[in-house]
Design a protein around this motif. Structure first.
Motif, PDB file in Angstrom:
ATOM      1  N   ARG A 261       0.824  -1.207   0.000  1.00  0.00           N
ATOM      2  CA  ARG A 261       0.000   0.000   0.000  1.00  0.00           C
ATOM      3  C   ARG A 261       0.855   1.252   0.000  1.00  0.00           C
ATOM      4  O   ARG A 261       0.526   2.253  -0.640  1.00  0.00           O
ATOM      5  N   ARG A 262       1.967   1.184   0.704  1.00  0.00           N
ATOM      6  CA  ARG A 262       2.849   2.355   0.745  1.00  0.00           C
ATOM      7  C   ARG A 262       3.429   2.648  -0.630  1.00  0.00           C
ATOM      8  O   ARG A 262       3.458   3.795  -1.083  1.00  0.00           O
ATOM      9  N   TYR A 263       3.899   1.625  -1.313  1.00  0.00           N
ATOM     10  CA  TYR A 263       4.521   1.851  -2.611  1.00  0.00           C
ATOM     11  C   TYR A 263       3.494   2.119  -3.704  1.00  0.00           C
ATOM     12  O   TYR A 263       3.788   2.831  -4.668  1.00  0.00           O
ATOM     13  N   GLU A 264       2.288   1.616  -3.536  1.00  0.00           N
ATOM     14  CA  GLU A 264       1.214   2.018  -4.444  1.00  0.00           C
ATOM     15  C   GLU A 264       0.923   3.507  -4.268  1.00  0.00           C
ATOM     16  O   GLU A 264       0.652   4.230  -5.238  1.00  0.00           O
ATOM     17  N   GLY A 265       0.995   3.961  -3.023  1.00  0.00           N
ATOM     18  CA  GLY A 265       0.826   5.382  -2.751  1.00  0.00           C
ATOM     19  C   GLY A 265       1.909   6.221  -3.399  1.00  0.00           C
ATOM     20  O   GLY A 265       1.647   7.305  -3.936  1.00  0.00           O
ATOM     21  N   LEU A 266       3.140   5.702  -3.363  1.00  0.00           N
ATOM     22  CA  LEU A 266       4.240   6.422  -4.018  1.00  0.00           C
ATOM     23  C   LEU A 266       3.977   6.590  -5.511  1.00  0.00           C
ATOM     24  O   LEU A 266       4.287   7.635  -6.102  1.00  0.00           O
ATOM     25  N   MET A 267       3.406   5.588  -6.128  1.00  0.00           N
ATOM     26  CA  MET A 267       3.140   5.636  -7.558  1.00  0.00           C
ATOM     27  C   MET A 267       2.076   6.664  -7.903  1.00  0.00           C
ATOM     28  O   MET A 267       2.061   7.219  -9.005  1.00  0.00           O
ATOM     29  N   THR A 268       1.179   6.933  -6.960  1.00  0.00           N
ATOM     30  CA  THR A 268       0.093   7.876  -7.227  1.00  0.00           C
ATOM     31  C   THR A 268       0.282   9.216  -6.528  1.00  0.00           C
ATOM     32  O   THR A 268      -0.518  10.129  -6.701  1.00  0.00           O
ATOM     33  N   GLY A 269       1.333   9.309  -5.724  1.00  0.00           N
ATOM     34  CA  GLY A 269       1.585  10.554  -5.006  1.00  0.00           C
ATOM     35  C   GLY A 269       0.699  10.753  -3.794  1.00  0.00           C
ATOM     36  O   GLY A 269       0.592  11.864  -3.280  1.00  0.00           O
ATOM     37  N   ARG A 270       0.088   9.690  -3.305  1.00  0.00           N
ATOM     38  CA  ARG A 270      -0.830   9.807  -2.181  1.00  0.00           C
ATOM     39  C   ARG A 270      -0.356   8.955  -0.998  1.00  0.00           C
ATOM     40  O   ARG A 270       0.142   7.851  -1.181  1.00  0.00           O
ATOM     41  N   LEU A 271      -0.557   9.482   0.204  1.00  0.00           N
ATOM     42  CA  LEU A 271      -0.183   8.762   1.423  1.00  0.00           C
ATOM     43  C   LEU A 271      -1.305   7.825   1.833  1.00  0.00           C
ATOM     44  O   LEU A 271      -2.437   8.245   2.016  1.00  0.00           O
ATOM     45  N   ALA A 272      -0.972   6.558   1.976  1.00  0.00           N
ATOM     46  CA  ALA A 272      -1.954   5.568   2.417  1.00  0.00           C
ATOM     47  C   ALA A 272      -2.253   5.794   3.902  1.00  0.00           C
ATOM     48  O   ALA A 272      -1.373   6.188   4.673  1.00  0.00           O
ATOM     49  N   PRO A 273      -3.491   5.557   4.352  1.00  0.00           N
ATOM     50  CA  PRO A 273      -3.803   5.710   5.775  1.00  0.00           C
ATOM     51  C   PRO A 273      -3.079   4.659   6.591  1.00  0.00           C
ATOM     52  O   PRO A 273      -2.750   3.576   6.091  1.00  0.00           O
ATOM     53  N   PRO A 274      -2.817   4.933   7.862  1.00  0.00           N
ATOM     54  CA  PRO A 274      -2.137   3.944   8.705  1.00  0.00           C
ATOM     55  C   PRO A 274      -3.032   2.735   8.923  1.00  0.00           C
ATOM     56  O   PRO A 274      -4.262   2.839   8.984  1.00  0.00           O
ATOM     57  N   VAL A 275      -2.389   1.572   9.024  1.00  0.00           N
ATOM     58  CA  VAL A 275      -3.144   0.333   9.237  1.00  0.00           C
ATOM     59  C   VAL A 275      -3.654   0.254  10.662  1.00  0.00           C
ATOM     60  O   VAL A 275      -4.797  -0.108  10.907  1.00  0.00           O
ATOM     61  N   ALA A 276      -2.807   0.618  11.611  1.00  0.00           N
ATOM     62  CA  ALA A 276      -3.174   0.490  13.033  1.00  0.00           C
ATOM     63  C   ALA A 276      -2.757   1.757  13.770  1.00  0.00           C
ATOM     64  O   ALA A 276      -1.641   1.827  14.291  1.00  0.00           O
TER      65      ALA A 276
END
Length: 281
Positions: A261-276
């Motif tokens: 999820r983190r690296y998918e976020g890097l590809m789109t320029g968006r920060l993924a929400p924290p899991v926990a």
């Protein structure tokens, strides 16, 4: 080291050895016949560990060590060298600040957490790596955290230190490859474990002033990590990864989803929400 069976008679040094993953590593290494040099900042806990290991026939030497202090780590390396060449170094000592907004962290908070978590690994690597390079043999295992795969709020110093450990470990391994050295670096990324990490402040130096967790916060954090795997279970996974020759060792497969999820976020320029998210009240 190509297989765990080859641990018999090898010399392993473990920092942060007296609890959690460190104690689990000592137990599993001892079971496989390794000789141990164990280091921790708590003398009573270190003595308890040594007594337990010796009752099982493990050859063990204890060294009271604050890994944030280079001279103490150099002393640890010298004591180990007198016993024999070090085959395995586990840079494992770690602490965490009390959960709080990053703006509330003091200079002492940053110095303490980075001093133990990051500089402890830098000191250990600097003290032990040259002899390994000279022998063209040895493995250094640096304990990071699943917090290096993704981030959460309210533990900025801890999270920053664990991300830095991964980058440091990668850089050192690239250096070793470039010089065609057989020495290996491993970075372990443990997830939730039943440890005393929540009570890190028990080992905070008196001169390092800062907010300690309240009894309520400590209870919340302790309850959360009490559901994690044991230090011995995590140690088995880490040692299996070392045996396979892995560079990254993740103890909880589900944490790989966080990394994805983190690296998918890097590809789109968006920060993924924290899991926990960290509980703060």
């Amino acid at each position: 080291m190509s297989s765990i069976e080859e641990l018999k008679g090898q010399l392993a040094v473990v920092t942060g050895a007296a609890s959690g993953l460190g104690r689990g590593l000592c137990s599993k290494l001892g079971e496989q016949g390794a000789r141990l040099v164990v280091a921790d900042v708590e003398q009573k806990a270190l003595d308890s560990l040594a007594a337990d290991l010796r009752s099982k026939g493990v050859e063990v030497t204890t060294v009271l060590t604050d890994v944030s202090k280079r001279d103490e780590v150099d002393r640890l390396a010298a004591i180990a060298a007198d016993i024999g060449p070090v085959d395995l170094l586990f840079n494992n000592a770690g602490v965490s600040e009390a959960p709080q907004p990053s703006s509330g962290l003091t200079e002492d908070d940053w110095a303490w957490v980075l001093g133990v978590n990051l500089m402890g690994i830098v000191h250990g690597t600097s003290a032990f790596l040259p002899a390994m390079i000279e022998r063209n043999q040895g493995t250094i295992v640096n304990t990071a955290s699943n917090s290096a795969l993704g981030s959460v709020g309210f533990v900025a110093a801890y999270t920053a230190s664990k991300h830095a450990i991964v980058g440091f470990s990668e850089s050192v391994q690239y250096e070793l490859w470039q010089r065609e050295s057989a020495v290996k670096i491993v970075v372990s990324l443990p997830g939730a474990m039943s440890t005393r990490m929540a009570d890190s402040a028990r080992n905070r130096p008196a001169e390092a002033e800062g907010r300690k967790p309240s009894e309520a916060e400590l209870a919340i954090m302790t309850a959360h990590i009490s559901h994690g795997i044991s230090g011995e279970q995590a140690a088995e996974i880490v040692l299996a990864g070392v045996s396979r020759g892995d560079f990254y060792v993740v103890t909880h497969p589900e944490d790989l989803d966080t990394a994805t999820r983190r690296y998918e976020g890097l590809m789109t320029g968006r920060l993924a929400p924290p899991v926990a998210p960290i509980a703060t009240e």
